[in-house]
Write a protein that holds these residues in place. Sequence first.
Motif, PDB file in Angstrom:
ATOM      1  N   SER A  57      21.042  11.330  -4.711  1.00 16.64           N
ATOM      2  CA  SER A  57      19.581  11.407  -4.762  1.00 16.64           C
ATOM      3  C   SER A  57      19.079  11.581  -6.175  1.00 16.64           C
ATOM      4  N   TYR A  58      19.933  11.917  -7.129  1.00 18.33           N
ATOM      5  CA  TYR A  58      19.423  12.130  -8.486  1.00 18.33           C
ATOM      6  C   TYR A  58      20.433  11.714  -9.551  1.00 18.33           C
ATOM      7  N   GLY A  59      19.875  11.448 -10.738  1.00 14.11           N
ATOM      8  CA  GLY A  59      20.708  11.187 -11.896  1.00 14.11           C
ATOM      9  C   GLY A  59      21.232   9.760 -11.966  1.00 14.11           C
ATOM     10  N   ALA A  60      21.760   9.416 -13.139  1.00 16.78           N
ATOM     11  CA  ALA A  60      22.305   8.076 -13.335  1.00 16.78           C
ATOM     12  C   ALA A  60      23.826   8.073 -13.173  1.00 16.78           C
ATOM     13  N   TYR A  61      24.437   9.252 -13.339  1.00 18.76           N
ATOM     14  CA  TYR A  61      25.886   9.360 -13.159  1.00 18.76           C
ATOM     15  C   TYR A  61      26.185  10.684 -12.471  1.00 18.76           C
ATOM     16  N   SER A  62      27.335  10.761 -11.820  1.00 21.81           N
ATOM     17  CA  SER A  62      27.737  12.028 -11.210  1.00 21.81           C
ATOM     18  C   SER A  62      28.054  13.029 -12.318  1.00 21.81           C
ATOM     19  N   THR A  63      27.720  14.301 -12.049  1.00 20.25           N
ATOM     20  CA  THR A  63      27.961  15.299 -13.094  1.00 20.25           C
ATOM     21  C   THR A  63      29.416  15.753 -13.093  1.00 20.25           C
ATOM     22  N   ARG A  64      30.056  15.784 -11.933  1.00 20.78           N
ATOM     23  CA  ARG A  64      31.447  16.234 -11.879  1.00 20.78           C
ATOM     24  C   ARG A  64      32.424  15.053 -11.724  1.00 20.78           C
ATOM     25  N   ASN A  65      32.656  14.631 -10.497  1.00 20.42           N
ATOM     26  CA  ASN A  65      33.639  13.575 -10.297  1.00 20.42           C
ATOM     27  C   ASN A  65      32.967  12.216 -10.167  1.00 20.42           C
ATOM     28  N   GLY A 105      10.453   7.144 -18.803  1.00 22.16           N
ATOM     29  CA  GLY A 105       9.366   7.853 -18.132  1.00 22.16           C
ATOM     30  C   GLY A 105       9.642   9.341 -18.077  1.00 22.16           C
ATOM     31  N   ALA A 106      10.869   9.695 -17.736  1.00 24.71           N
ATOM     32  CA  ALA A 106      11.244  11.107 -17.658  1.00 24.71           C
ATOM     33  C   ALA A 106      11.181  11.738 -19.043  1.00 24.71           C
ATOM     34  N   LEU A 107      11.632  10.979 -20.039  1.00 23.66           N
ATOM     35  CA  LEU A 107      11.586  11.453 -21.428  1.00 23.66           C
ATOM     36  C   LEU A 107      10.141  11.729 -21.834  1.00 23.66           C
ATOM     37  N   TYR A 108       9.254  10.828 -21.432  1.00 28.02           N
ATOM     38  CA  TYR A 108       7.839  10.958 -21.775  1.00 28.02           C
ATOM     39  C   TYR A 108       7.248  12.221 -21.161  1.00 28.02           C
ATOM     40  N   ILE A 109       7.592  12.473 -19.892  1.00 25.59           N
ATOM     41  CA  ILE A 109       7.090  13.674 -19.231  1.00 25.59           C
ATOM     42  C   ILE A 109       7.566  14.930 -19.956  1.00 25.59           C
ATOM     43  N   MET A 110       8.861  14.929 -20.305  1.00 26.32           N
ATOM     44  CA  MET A 110       9.390  16.087 -21.045  1.00 26.32           C
ATOM     45  C   MET A 110       8.623  16.258 -22.354  1.00 26.32           C
ATOM     46  N   THR A 118      10.830  10.680 -11.974  1.00 32.08           N
ATOM     47  CA  THR A 118      10.772  12.065 -11.513  1.00 32.08           C
ATOM     48  C   THR A 118      11.330  12.159 -10.099  1.00 32.08           C
ATOM     49  N   VAL A 119      10.985  11.178  -9.263  1.00 29.28           N
ATOM     50  CA  VAL A 119      11.481  11.200  -7.879  1.00 29.28           C
ATOM     51  C   VAL A 119      13.005  11.175  -7.864  1.00 29.28           C
ATOM     52  N   PHE A 120      13.603  10.308  -8.676  1.00 31.55           N
ATOM     53  CA  PHE A 120      15.055  10.161  -8.652  1.00 31.55           C
ATOM     54  C   PHE A 120      15.748  10.934  -9.767  1.00 31.55           C
ATOM     55  N   SER A 126       0.808  -1.223   0.000  1.00 30.57           N
ATOM     56  CA  SER A 126       0.000   0.000   0.000  1.00 30.57           C
ATOM     57  C   SER A 126       0.837   1.267   0.000  1.00 30.57           C
ATOM     58  N   LEU A 127       2.123   1.122   0.338  1.00 29.99           N
ATOM     59  CA  LEU A 127       2.992   2.303   0.389  1.00 29.99           C
ATOM     60  C   LEU A 127       3.251   2.775  -1.040  1.00 29.99           C
ATOM     61  N   PRO A 128       2.792   3.986  -1.386  1.00 27.74           N
ATOM     62  CA  PRO A 128       3.029   4.440  -2.754  1.00 27.74           C
ATOM     63  C   PRO A 128       4.520   4.472  -3.042  1.00 27.74           C
ATOM     64  N   GLY A 129       4.909   3.964  -4.214  1.00 28.43           N
ATOM     65  CA  GLY A 129       6.321   3.865  -4.568  1.00 28.43           C
ATOM     66  C   GLY A 129       7.065   5.171  -4.402  1.00 28.43           C
ATOM     67  N   PHE A 130       6.436   6.270  -4.854  1.00 30.40           N
ATOM     68  CA  PHE A 130       7.173   7.532  -4.800  1.00 30.40           C
ATOM     69  C   PHE A 130       7.417   7.988  -3.374  1.00 30.40           C
ATOM     70  N   LEU A 131       6.485   7.631  -2.475  1.00 29.43           N
ATOM     71  CA  LEU A 131       6.664   8.010  -1.075  1.00 29.43           C
ATOM     72  C   LEU A 131       7.868   7.266  -0.491  1.00 29.43           C
ATOM     73  N   LEU A 132       7.967   5.983  -0.825  1.00 26.36           N
ATOM     74  CA  LEU A 132       9.114   5.200  -0.379  1.00 26.36           C
ATOM     75  C   LEU A 132      10.393   5.818  -0.935  1.00 26.36           C
ATOM     76  N   GLY A 133      10.355   6.201  -2.210  1.00 26.10           N
ATOM     77  CA  GLY A 133      11.510   6.832  -2.829  1.00 26.10           C
ATOM     78  C   GLY A 133      11.919   8.098  -2.085  1.00 26.10           C
ATOM     79  N   ILE A 134      10.913   8.902  -1.721  1.00 27.47           N
ATOM     80  CA  ILE A 134      11.179  10.148  -1.003  1.00 27.47           C
ATOM     81  C   ILE A 134      11.811   9.851   0.350  1.00 27.47           C
ATOM     82  N   LEU A 135      11.265   8.839   1.031  1.00 29.77           N
ATOM     83  CA  LEU A 135      11.815   8.470   2.338  1.00 29.77           C
ATOM     84  C   LEU A 135      13.266   8.000   2.200  1.00 29.77           C
ATOM     85  N   LEU A 136      13.544   7.193   1.172  1.00 31.01           N
ATOM     86  CA  LEU A 136      14.904   6.699   0.949  1.00 31.01           C
ATOM     87  C   LEU A 136      15.858   7.862   0.684  1.00 31.01           C
ATOM     88  N   ILE A 137      15.398   8.832  -0.130  1.00 30.37           N
ATOM     89  CA  ILE A 137      16.251   9.984  -0.438  1.00 30.37           C
ATOM     90  C   ILE A 137      16.548  10.785   0.827  1.00 30.37           C
TER      91      ILE A 137
END
Lengths: 322, 316
Positions: free
Chosen positions: A167-175, A275-280, A267-269, A144-155
Motif C-alpha cells: 500500500s505504500y512506498g516504491a520499494y520494500s523497506t526490509r525484504n 508531489g510528495a517532495l513538494y508537500i514536504m 500522499t495516498v500511496f 467523476s471518481l476522484p483519483g484519491f478515492l479510487l486509490g483508497i479503494l484499491l488499497i
Amino acid sequence: MGTARYIVRRLIFSAFLIIGVSIILFAMINAIGNPIEILLAERPGITDEIIESITQYYGLGGSVTDRYFTWLGAIIRFDFGTSIIYNLPVSEMLLTYGLETLKIQIPAILIALLVSVLISVLAATRQYSRIDFGVIAGAMVGHSLPGFLLGILLILLFSYWLGVLPSYGAYSTRNLLMDSMVIDGLWHMVLPVAMLAFFNTATLTLLLRASLVDVLRQDFITAARASGLPERRVVFGHALRNAFIPVLTYLGILFGLMLGTAPVTETVFTWPGLGALYIMAIQQLDYPLIMGATMIITFMLVTATLLTDIAYVIIDPRIRLA
Amino acid sequence: MDSEATPTATLQAENLGSRQRPPGVWRQSWYRFRRNRAGMLGLTLVSLVVLIAIFCPLLAPFDPSDQSAMLRGAARRAPDSIHLLGTDRNGYDVLSRMLYGARTALAVGLGAMAIASLIGVTIGGIAGYAGGMTDELLMRFAEFFMVIPVFIVILAVVRLFGIVVVGTWLENIPNLNLITIIVLLGCFEWPPIARMARAEFLRLKHAEFVEAAVCIGSRKRDILLRHILPNALPSLIVLVALGIGGAILAETMVSFLGFGDPKAVSWGQSLFFNYEALKVAPWAVLTPGTAIFLTVLGFNLLADGLTDAFNPRLRQ
C-alpha cells in the motif's frame, strides 16, 4: 503564418509562462520577508549569529530583485541551491524524486491510451447499443471518481483485505520481493499505476468515443467502405487516425492534470515522488526546494502543452494558425 | 437522438391555435433536459446535496463538534444503531460530519464559482466585445492561468498566507483558511469561463438583435448587460456547473493534504484526519469519500445534461 513561425511563437510564450510562474512564486515567498524570516516564524529561539551564518551559507543577502536574478541565473545552469531542511543540492533531489513520479505516470498514460482506444472502438462501432451506453456510463463514473478515492479503494481491497499488493512506498523497506530490485519496484508500482491509468482511461474514452462517432459518420469513411476496404482497416486505419486529433491535444492537459495532482496521488500511496517532495517542502518551508519543485513541475507541464500544440499543427494541416 | 425534436414540436402544435407566446428558450431547454436521464440523475444528486446542506441540523443525529464518543472510549467504533456510520478516530459521528460537510462543500463550490464567473465574464466579455489588441492581451493572460500548475500554486499560497496573517487583524476572521481557499480557487479557475464568454460575446456582437439595439441608440452598458449577456448565459451556466464540482474536489484535495481549514467541517478534512486509520476505521474515510464522489458526479452529469438541453443540435 508558417508552422515554423508558430512553433517559435509558442516557444517564446512558454518561456514567458515559466518566468511568470517563477516571479509569482518568488514574490509570494518574499512577501513574507526574507526566507530566513519565514523559517524563524515557526522556529523561535535562533541567535543572530546563526541567522547571519545561514544567510551567508544560502546566499540570501541583498535585495529581493538581486536575489531573484542570482537565482534565475543559477537555475539556467540547473543549480537550484541547497535544501535548507535536507542540506542536499535541490537539483539532485528533484532528479531522484522526479524520476519516481515519471515512473508511475508514463506507464499509466500509455496503458490508458491503449485501453481507451480498444474500448472506444468497441463502443463507437456499436453506437447506442447496450455496450455503448455501458461504456459511456462507466467512463462518466470513472471520470467523476476522484483519483484519491479510487486509490483508497484499491488499497483497501488489494492491500488490506486481499493482502497481495503493497500500500505504500516504491520499494520494500526490509525484504525485497524475490530479492530483486526490479520485481519489487514493479510490484509497488501496480496500485499507483492502476489508479492513474483508470482515471486517464475514463477521460480519454469519453473523448475518443465521441470523436470516433463523429468521424465514422463522415463521407470519407463511407467512401472507404464503398471502395471495399475491410471494416478493420476502415476503423483502425482511417477513422481512428482522424478521431485522434482532438484527443492528442487533451493528452497534454491530462499529463498536466496528473502532474498537478501528483501531491495527492503520492500522499495516498506514500510514493517518494515530486508531489510528495513538494508537500514536504511547503510544510517545512524549505524555500529553495519549494522554488525548485514548482519550477520543475511547471517546466514539465509547459513542455507537455508545447509538444501537444506542435504535434497538433503538424498532424492536422487544416488548423488555422492564429 | 430522435426523441430530441419531439417536445418542441408538440409544444408548437399545442400553441398553434392559441394566442399564447411560444415557450421561451429556458422552458424549451427544461423540456429537453427533463428527457435526459443522466441529466436528471445529476439534478437529483445536486438537489439532494442542497437539501442536506439546508436541513442538516434536523437530519444529523449528533452535533458535528460532538466528540463525546472519545470520552466513552467509543472512537473508531464500527457502524451500529447509535452511530449509523460509525465514529472516527476523533470520536466524531461520521454520519453527522458527512451531512454538515455538504454546507462547506456548497459554500466552496458556489463561492469559488461566483468569483470565477465575475472575473471570467468581465475579462472574456471585454475581450470578445472589444477585439483587437485588448482581446489578444486578455486571452494570453487567461492562457497563462490555464497552463500553470494551479493546484500546486494554490497549495503554496494557502500555506504561505497562513503565515502572513499571523499577528494581523485578519487572524480574527472565522474560517479564514477556508475563505482563502475559496478566493484562490475563484482567482485561478476563471479562464475557461473567460474563453467561453469571449466566444459568445464575439458571436453575439454581430447578431441582428444587437445591431438593432445599437441602431436605436441603446447605451453600451445596456447592450452588454441586457442584450448580450442573457444570451450568453446558457453556455456559461454549463461551465459554472462543471466548475462547482471541480472546486469542491479541489478543496477536498487541499484539505486532504493537510492545508485545509482545521476548524471547518469539510469532507476533505475528514479524509485528512482519518486516512492514517484507514485500515482500522475504513468507514470514516469511505463515507466522506462517497459524499465527494456523488456530489462531483452530480454536478458533472448536470453540466452534461445542460449542454444537451441548451444545444440540441450538437447531439445529432
